[in-house]
Design an enzyme around this catalytic site. Structure first.
Site, PDB file in Angstrom:
ATOM      1  N   ASN A   4       0.710  -1.077   0.079  1.00 27.11           N
ATOM      2  CA  ASN A   4      -0.066  -0.381  -0.236  1.00 27.11           C
ATOM      3  C   ASN A   4       0.951   1.238  -0.450  1.00 27.11           C
ATOM      4  O   ASN A   4       1.263   2.029   1.262  1.00 27.11           O
ATOM      5  CB  ASN A   4      -0.896  -0.067   0.876  1.00 27.11           C
ATOM      6  CG  ASN A   4      -1.969   0.767   1.007  1.00 27.11           C
ATOM      7  OD1 ASN A   4      -1.585   2.022   0.214  1.00 27.11           O
ATOM      8  ND2 ASN A   4      -2.366   0.904   1.875  1.00 27.11           N
ATOM      9  N   ARG A  21      -2.695  -2.395  -3.504  1.00 31.63           N
ATOM     10  CA  ARG A  21      -3.319  -1.599  -3.558  1.00 31.63           C
ATOM     11  C   ARG A  21      -3.466  -0.249  -4.148  1.00 31.63           C
ATOM     12  O   ARG A  21      -2.468   0.507  -4.629  1.00 31.63           O
ATOM     13  CB  ARG A  21      -3.496  -1.305  -2.172  1.00 31.63           C
ATOM     14  CG  ARG A  21      -4.781  -0.403  -1.962  1.00 31.63           C
ATOM     15  CD  ARG A  21      -4.748  -0.165  -0.558  1.00 31.63           C
ATOM     16  NE  ARG A  21      -6.407   1.022  -0.413  1.00 31.63           N
ATOM     17  CZ  ARG A  21      -6.581   1.875   0.841  1.00 31.63           C
ATOM     18  NH1 ARG A  21      -5.612   2.233   1.047  1.00 31.63           N
ATOM     19  NH2 ARG A  21      -7.824   2.037   0.677  1.00 31.63           N
ATOM     20  N   HIS A  35     -12.888   1.020  -0.194  1.00 34.57           N
ATOM     21  CA  HIS A  35     -13.384  -0.025   0.970  1.00 34.57           C
ATOM     22  C   HIS A  35     -13.157  -1.414   0.361  1.00 34.57           C
ATOM     23  O   HIS A  35     -14.044  -1.828   0.883  1.00 34.57           O
ATOM     24  CB  HIS A  35     -13.510   0.693   2.292  1.00 34.57           C
ATOM     25  CG  HIS A  35     -12.487   1.835   3.169  1.00 34.57           C
ATOM     26  ND1 HIS A  35     -13.921   2.688   3.387  1.00 34.57           N
ATOM     27  CD2 HIS A  35     -12.282   2.018   3.377  1.00 34.57           C
ATOM     28  CE1 HIS A  35     -13.025   2.769   4.474  1.00 34.57           C
ATOM     29  NE2 HIS A  35     -11.790   3.062   3.776  1.00 34.57           N
ATOM     30  N   ARG A  82     -13.183  13.503   7.414  1.00 36.72           N
ATOM     31  CA  ARG A  82     -13.575  14.187   7.212  1.00 36.72           C
ATOM     32  C   ARG A  82     -15.226  14.258   6.903  1.00 36.72           C
ATOM     33  O   ARG A  82     -15.954  13.607   8.118  1.00 36.72           O
ATOM     34  CB  ARG A  82     -13.628  12.555   5.650  1.00 36.72           C
ATOM     35  CG  ARG A  82     -12.460  12.792   5.204  1.00 36.72           C
ATOM     36  CD  ARG A  82     -12.247  11.580   4.164  1.00 36.72           C
ATOM     37  NE  ARG A  82     -11.204  10.815   4.369  1.00 36.72           N
ATOM     38  CZ  ARG A  82     -10.853   9.547   4.207  1.00 36.72           C
ATOM     39  NH1 ARG A  82     -11.614   8.944   3.294  1.00 36.72           N
ATOM     40  NH2 ARG A  82     -10.119   8.535   4.265  1.00 36.72           N
ATOM     41  N   GLU A 132      -7.178  -6.869   4.198  1.00 40.26           N
ATOM     42  CA  GLU A 132      -7.419  -5.727   3.166  1.00 40.26           C
ATOM     43  C   GLU A 132      -6.325  -6.499   2.621  1.00 40.26           C
ATOM     44  O   GLU A 132      -6.335  -6.943   1.438  1.00 40.26           O
ATOM     45  CB  GLU A 132      -6.833  -4.361   2.873  1.00 40.26           C
ATOM     46  CG  GLU A 132      -8.664  -4.207   3.247  1.00 40.26           C
ATOM     47  CD  GLU A 132      -8.643  -2.810   3.594  1.00 40.26           C
ATOM     48  OE1 GLU A 132      -8.836  -1.617   2.804  1.00 40.26           O
ATOM     49  OE2 GLU A 132      -7.958  -2.230   4.504  1.00 40.26           O
TER      50      GLU A 132
END
Ligand code: AMP
Length: 399
Positions: A8, A90, A179, A240, A383
């Site tokens: 990642n 990713r 996601h 956010r 993930e």
């Protein structure tokens, strides 16, 4: 013995995990931080709780990859570079191009960079990571795994915004979500735990981390998700805002003397959410600690829970029912109070939490009462494992 890496890459970081395949055993993991800055931090965790850490200047991602491979050899985690036969990267935005993971080619890298407008902070950085590995390990199976792919099954009714249709036709302006690997992983695992084919289930997956999104998974496919054109939309997050009325932007820009829309969006991405509401922190743990004595922290927590609950209710309506609600990621896996408070307001749906079962962190289990009509589950996400499994699929198909 083959080994596969899940990567990642951020603009100044490189997070990785090394697996022994096909056993799916984690051999080591780590992160290189502050790439391109002074005093980069290089960490490897391996063995039985062993850790290697050093602070040096690492100028770019290529140097970070070289250093990583060298250090893996020196620590005898790998005997030779050739043991690493696959790497999965990713990638945040795959647009409408990537409905599935893709074998990396020059064209694929160009396409990922071409989608930079859809994820300006992430896609260029993801591409940099891919290039660095390709240069140093050119012959291994290299796969790009997209956060958006799982959501490409959304129907038009759910991914279109109610704006002139031409904007979609001309510019692909629509909802893409994020996601995806996590939602897919936990939905599939939940179906296994329930002992039912996923094709027969309506599942709502709640990935609640610093970034948070909720997905409606019907018959194993994503049919709607809370993040939008970018990961700014949906529920309240760490920093956010989640959903807001777009008309607020010019109003606030005038009042606050904010000159550019980019600056305004920066506020929504970085100074809002739990952090902006509480004025204390974006971190759920800090707010839980402050909740008893600080009204703003308490308010931030209640707003977060409300937005998650509203999306769950809305997705139950989207699917005309729900069989299971799944919690995952940092807050979903550890936030005992958050899970309880969210589910307590959903008794009308037939979801009842078992407080004793819910009093757990990071462990896979049912957290609903035995007679709860809607099952509630805690499923830790993984993930990197999804990425690694995708690399294996490509390896096997090319053998
Ligand atoms: P993630 O982005 O998935 O790493 O999740 C980060 C979020 O998980 C942060 O808001 C953390 O405060 C939250 N988190 C981690 N551990 C706990 C915990 N024990 N209780 C509540 N929230 C937690």
């Amino acid at each position: 013995m083959t080994k596969t890496m899940a990567i990642n890459a951020g603009s100044s970081s490189l997070k990785w995990k090394l697996y022994q395949m096909p056993e799916e055993k984690v051999l080591a993991s780590g992160i290189v931080e502050r790439i391109g800055l002074n005093d980069s931090i290089f960490t490897i965790k391996y063995g039985e709780g062993q850790k290697y850490e050093t602070i040096v200047d690492i100028a770019d991602h290529e140097i970070a990859v070289e250093m990583l491979l060298k250090q893996l050899s020196e620590l005898e985690i790998i005997a030779d570079f050739n043991e690493i036969t696959g790497v999965g990267h990713r990638v945040v935005a795959g647009g409408e191009i990537f409905e599935d993971s893709a074998l990396v080619t020059d064209e694929v890298i160009d396409q990922i960079e071409g989608l930079a407008e859809f994820a300006p902070l992430h896609n260029p950085a993801n591409a940099t990571g891919i290039r660095a590995f390709r240069k140093i390990l050119p012959d291994i199976t290299s796969v790009a795994v997209f956060d958006t792919s799982f959501h490409t099954t959304m129907p038009k009714v759910n991914y279109l915004y109610s704006i002139p249709l031409e904007y979609y036709e001309k510019y692909n302006a629509r909802k893409y979500g994020a996601h995806g690997t996590s939602h897919k992983f936990v939905a599939e695992r939940a179906a296994e735990m329930m002992g039912k084919p996923i094709e027969d289930l309506k599942i709502i997956t709640c990935h609640l981390g610093n970034g948070a999104s909720i997905t409606a998974v019907e018959g194993g496919k994503s049919v709607d998700t809370s993040m939008g054109f970018t990961p700014l939309a949906g529920v309240t997050m760490g920093t956010r805002s989640g959903d807001i009325d777009a008309s607020l932007l010019p109003f606030l820009m005038r009042k606050e003397g904010i000159e550019t829309i980019e600056e305004m969006i920066y506020v929504l991405n970085n100074k809002s959410g739990l952090k902006g509401l509480s004025g204390i922190s974006s971190d759920m743990r800090d707010l839980e600690d402050a909740e008893a004595t600080d009204e703003r922290a308490e308010l931030a927590l209640r707003i977060f829970e409300d937005r998650v609950r509203k999306y769950i209710g809305s997705y139950a309506a989207t699917m005309n029912g729900v069989d299971a609600i799944v919690f995952t990621a940092g807050i979903g896996e550890n936030g005992v109070d958050t899970r309880k408070n969210v589910i307590d307001g959903l008794s009308f749906l037939g979801a009842d939490i078992d407080e004793e079962a819910n009093n757990v962190r990071g462990k896979e289990r049912f957290i609903s009462t035995d007679d709860s009509k809607v099952k509630v589950l805690l499923v830790p996400t993984d993930e990197e494992l999804v990425i690694t499994r995708d690399v294996e699929k490509f390896k096997n198909s090319s053998n």
